[in-house]
Design a protein around this motif. Structure first.
Motif, PDB file in Angstrom:
ATOM      1  N   ASP A 240     -13.369 -45.488   6.251  1.00 45.55           N
ATOM      2  CA  ASP A 240     -14.530 -45.898   7.041  1.00 45.55           C
ATOM      3  C   ASP A 240     -15.066 -47.269   6.632  1.00 45.55           C
ATOM      4  O   ASP A 240     -16.126 -47.685   7.124  1.00 45.55           O
ATOM      5  CB  ASP A 240     -15.645 -44.859   6.910  1.00 45.55           C
ATOM      6  N   THR A 241     -14.363 -47.971   5.755  1.00 46.70           N
ATOM      7  CA  THR A 241     -14.863 -49.249   5.246  1.00 46.70           C
ATOM      8  C   THR A 241     -15.037 -50.266   6.379  1.00 46.70           C
ATOM      9  O   THR A 241     -14.142 -50.462   7.201  1.00 46.70           O
ATOM     10  CB  THR A 241     -13.914 -49.826   4.186  1.00 46.70           C
ATOM     11  N   VAL A 242     -16.197 -50.900   6.404  1.00 46.68           N
ATOM     12  CA  VAL A 242     -16.515 -51.909   7.414  1.00 46.68           C
ATOM     13  C   VAL A 242     -16.384 -53.317   6.830  1.00 46.68           C
ATOM     14  O   VAL A 242     -15.799 -54.204   7.454  1.00 46.68           O
ATOM     15  CB  VAL A 242     -17.949 -51.699   7.958  1.00 46.68           C
ATOM     16  N   VAL A 243     -16.913 -53.522   5.626  1.00 47.57           N
ATOM     17  CA  VAL A 243     -16.925 -54.850   4.998  1.00 47.57           C
ATOM     18  C   VAL A 243     -16.456 -54.741   3.555  1.00 47.57           C
ATOM     19  O   VAL A 243     -16.877 -53.837   2.819  1.00 47.57           O
ATOM     20  CB  VAL A 243     -18.344 -55.467   5.032  1.00 47.57           C
ATOM     21  N   VAL A 244     -15.571 -55.664   3.165  1.00 42.00           N
ATOM     22  CA  VAL A 244     -15.163 -55.827   1.760  1.00 42.00           C
ATOM     23  C   VAL A 244     -15.481 -57.269   1.368  1.00 42.00           C
ATOM     24  O   VAL A 244     -14.950 -58.213   1.947  1.00 42.00           O
ATOM     25  CB  VAL A 244     -13.670 -55.534   1.546  1.00 42.00           C
ATOM     26  N   HIS A 245     -16.360 -57.416   0.385  1.00 40.70           N
ATOM     27  CA  HIS A 245     -16.889 -58.721  -0.022  1.00 40.70           C
ATOM     28  C   HIS A 245     -16.238 -59.173  -1.332  1.00 40.70           C
ATOM     29  O   HIS A 245     -16.042 -58.366  -2.233  1.00 40.70           O
ATOM     30  CB  HIS A 245     -18.409 -58.605  -0.199  1.00 40.70           C
ATOM     31  N   GLY A 246     -15.933 -60.468  -1.413  1.00 39.01           N
ATOM     32  CA  GLY A 246     -15.312 -61.001  -2.626  1.00 39.01           C
ATOM     33  C   GLY A 246     -16.311 -61.306  -3.719  1.00 39.01           C
ATOM     34  O   GLY A 246     -16.289 -62.393  -4.313  1.00 39.01           O
ATOM     35  N   GLY A 247     -17.200 -60.384  -3.990  1.00 40.51           N
ATOM     36  CA  GLY A 247     -18.205 -60.576  -5.041  1.00 40.51           C
ATOM     37  C   GLY A 247     -17.617 -60.466  -6.428  1.00 40.51           C
ATOM     38  O   GLY A 247     -16.602 -59.794  -6.645  1.00 40.51           O
ATOM     39  N   GLU A 252     -10.661 -69.008  -6.719  1.00 41.34           N
ATOM     40  CA  GLU A 252      -9.255 -68.743  -6.404  1.00 41.34           C
ATOM     41  C   GLU A 252      -8.959 -67.256  -6.336  1.00 41.34           C
ATOM     42  O   GLU A 252      -8.067 -66.818  -5.602  1.00 41.34           O
ATOM     43  CB  GLU A 252      -8.347 -69.416  -7.442  1.00 41.34           C
ATOM     44  N   GLU A 253      -9.706 -66.459  -7.114  1.00 36.53           N
ATOM     45  CA  GLU A 253      -9.453 -65.019  -7.150  1.00 36.53           C
ATOM     46  C   GLU A 253      -9.750 -64.333  -5.824  1.00 36.53           C
ATOM     47  O   GLU A 253      -9.107 -63.324  -5.487  1.00 36.53           O
ATOM     48  CB  GLU A 253     -10.302 -64.367  -8.247  1.00 36.53           C
ATOM     49  N   LYS A 254     -10.737 -64.837  -5.093  1.00 35.81           N
ATOM     50  CA  LYS A 254     -11.146 -64.166  -3.859  1.00 35.81           C
ATOM     51  C   LYS A 254      -9.976 -64.033  -2.884  1.00 35.81           C
ATOM     52  O   LYS A 254      -9.690 -62.952  -2.379  1.00 35.81           O
ATOM     53  CB  LYS A 254     -12.293 -64.942  -3.199  1.00 35.81           C
ATOM     54  N   ALA A 255      -9.288 -65.150  -2.631  1.00 36.40           N
ATOM     55  CA  ALA A 255      -8.150 -65.118  -1.712  1.00 36.40           C
ATOM     56  C   ALA A 255      -7.034 -64.237  -2.252  1.00 36.40           C
ATOM     57  O   ALA A 255      -6.415 -63.474  -1.498  1.00 36.40           O
ATOM     58  CB  ALA A 255      -7.638 -66.539  -1.463  1.00 36.40           C
ATOM     59  N   VAL A 256      -6.763 -64.343  -3.557  1.00 39.46           N
ATOM     60  CA  VAL A 256      -5.685 -63.561  -4.174  1.00 39.46           C
ATOM     61  C   VAL A 256      -5.948 -62.068  -4.013  1.00 39.46           C
ATOM     62  O   VAL A 256      -5.057 -61.296  -3.617  1.00 39.46           O
ATOM     63  CB  VAL A 256      -5.533 -63.935  -5.659  1.00 39.46           C
ATOM     64  N   GLU A 257      -7.178 -61.645  -4.323  1.00 37.66           N
ATOM     65  CA  GLU A 257      -7.492 -60.216  -4.273  1.00 37.66           C
ATOM     66  C   GLU A 257      -7.520 -59.692  -2.837  1.00 37.66           C
ATOM     67  O   GLU A 257      -7.038 -58.585  -2.565  1.00 37.66           O
ATOM     68  CB  GLU A 257      -8.838 -59.953  -4.956  1.00 37.66           C
TER      69      GLU A 257
END
Length: 332
Positions: A240-247, A252-257
């Motif tokens: 049911d996930t709507v949003v996953v935030h790169g917090g 550089e990690e945000k794009a990788v993850e």
């Protein structure tokens, strides 16, 4: 996007069942971050387009050069000339939200570093004024805790990277205060100020401000990357996930993850022709306006426009009494 063009833009972007404006803020001023932010914008656009939400989304920047470069990169950006003073890009969102709310549009704010996996609009529930993404660890929303920051720990309730605001009097008052405080007076971390203001405004402020109805969004639908991964590891449902935030991740990690999670697709975004109707001509920004809805008595001083009387007097001096009088009569 100016004060003059804002009503037209909001009518087009807010033409959805919730009468809601979805928006983000960004800048490309820093060379070492430019490529990453453009990719993040394109990835966000891909997700919004996939969910059929892009036509309701405003990608705003207060910097003219960033606006031009984003458009050259195929990002449907708007140059924000509504915000009256130059501030860091993360500080302007509250002020813009207040402008949208006072036009009777609900608001969804999202950072550029997130993935939208389902329709955002159903969560704009009438029983809450403000809702936001929880900023704790763990697989479920936690009671208030602290980060061990020096010299004193700071109570953290919510990330300001994603939130909803219903078009209600309580929401408008809250965002008027937040926007004006951050834009005109605050030099600290806007997310830190948010925590204090949320606690204050859920109680209400005497007879001046109505209390806001507020909640942290459930992690089963809104969470940071780390929480999403933990929920999968613990066999919690993420369907049911709507949003996953790169917090809590570096640039550089945000794009990788997000790529590891199959949520990174900047190369798949293609701009639709319909978006050009929001691309305004290059007009001058509107002048600053004094803060509205502040709990302070301090106001920005406005420089008055030159008096017509002064102009008329100069005409008399330069042209002579007789000719000047004729010109003044014609001008009048």
């Amino acid at each position: 996007m100016t004060n003059a063009s804002l009503p037209m833009i909001l009518r087009r972007a807010g033409a959805n069942r919730e009468r809601a404006i979805i928006f983000t803020t960004f800048t490309l001023e820093f060379e070492n971050q430019k490529e990453r932010i453009v990719s993040s914008l394109r990835n966000l656009c891909y997700h919004m387009q996939k969910q059929q939400l892009l036509q309701y989304t405003l990608l705003t920047t207060p910097d003219e050069k960033s606006w031009q470069e984003a458009r050259q990169a195929g990002v449907p950006a708007l140059w924000d000339r509504v915000t009256p003073v130059k501030k860091p890009v993360m500080d302007v969102k509250h002020y813009l939200a207040a402008r949208f709310l006072e036009n009777n549009y609900s608001v969804v704010f999202l950072d550029v570093d997130l993935a939208v996996l389902q329709d955002l609009l159903p969560e704009l529930r009438s029983d809450f004024d403000v809702q936001g993404l929880g900023d704790y660890g763990g697989p479920e929303v936690q009671p208030p805790g602290v980060y061990p920051k020096e010299p004193q720990p700071l109570v953290i309730l919510q990330s300001t990277g994603f939130w909803y605001a219903r078009a209600t009097p309580a929401s408008l008052y809250f965002f008027n205060f937040m926007g004006n405080r951050v834009i005109f007076w605050n030099d600290g971390w806007e997310q830190g100020l948010w925590q204090v203001m949320v606690a204050w405004f859920t109680v209400g402020y005497g007879d001046v401000a109505p209390p806001i109805k507020y909640r942290i969004l459930p992690y089963s639908r809104y969470c940071n990357v780390g929480t999403y991964k933990l929920r999968r590891e613990l066999n919690y449902s993420v369907d049911d996930t709507v949003v996953v935030h790169g917090g809590f991740l570096g640039y550089e990690e945000k794009a990788v993850e997000l790529e590891k999670l199959g949520m990174w697709h900047p190369e798949k975004f293609q701009l639709d022709d319909w978006r050009e109707d929001l691309m305004e001509p290059n007009t001058q920004p509107a002048p600053p306006v004094a803060p509205v809805g502040s709990l302070h008595d301090t106001w920005l001083q406005q420089v008055p426009a030159p008096s017509l009387l002064l102009v008329r007097a100069l005409l008399f001096i330069v042209l002579g009494t007789g000719v000047g009088a004729a010109v003044v009569l014609l001008a009048t």
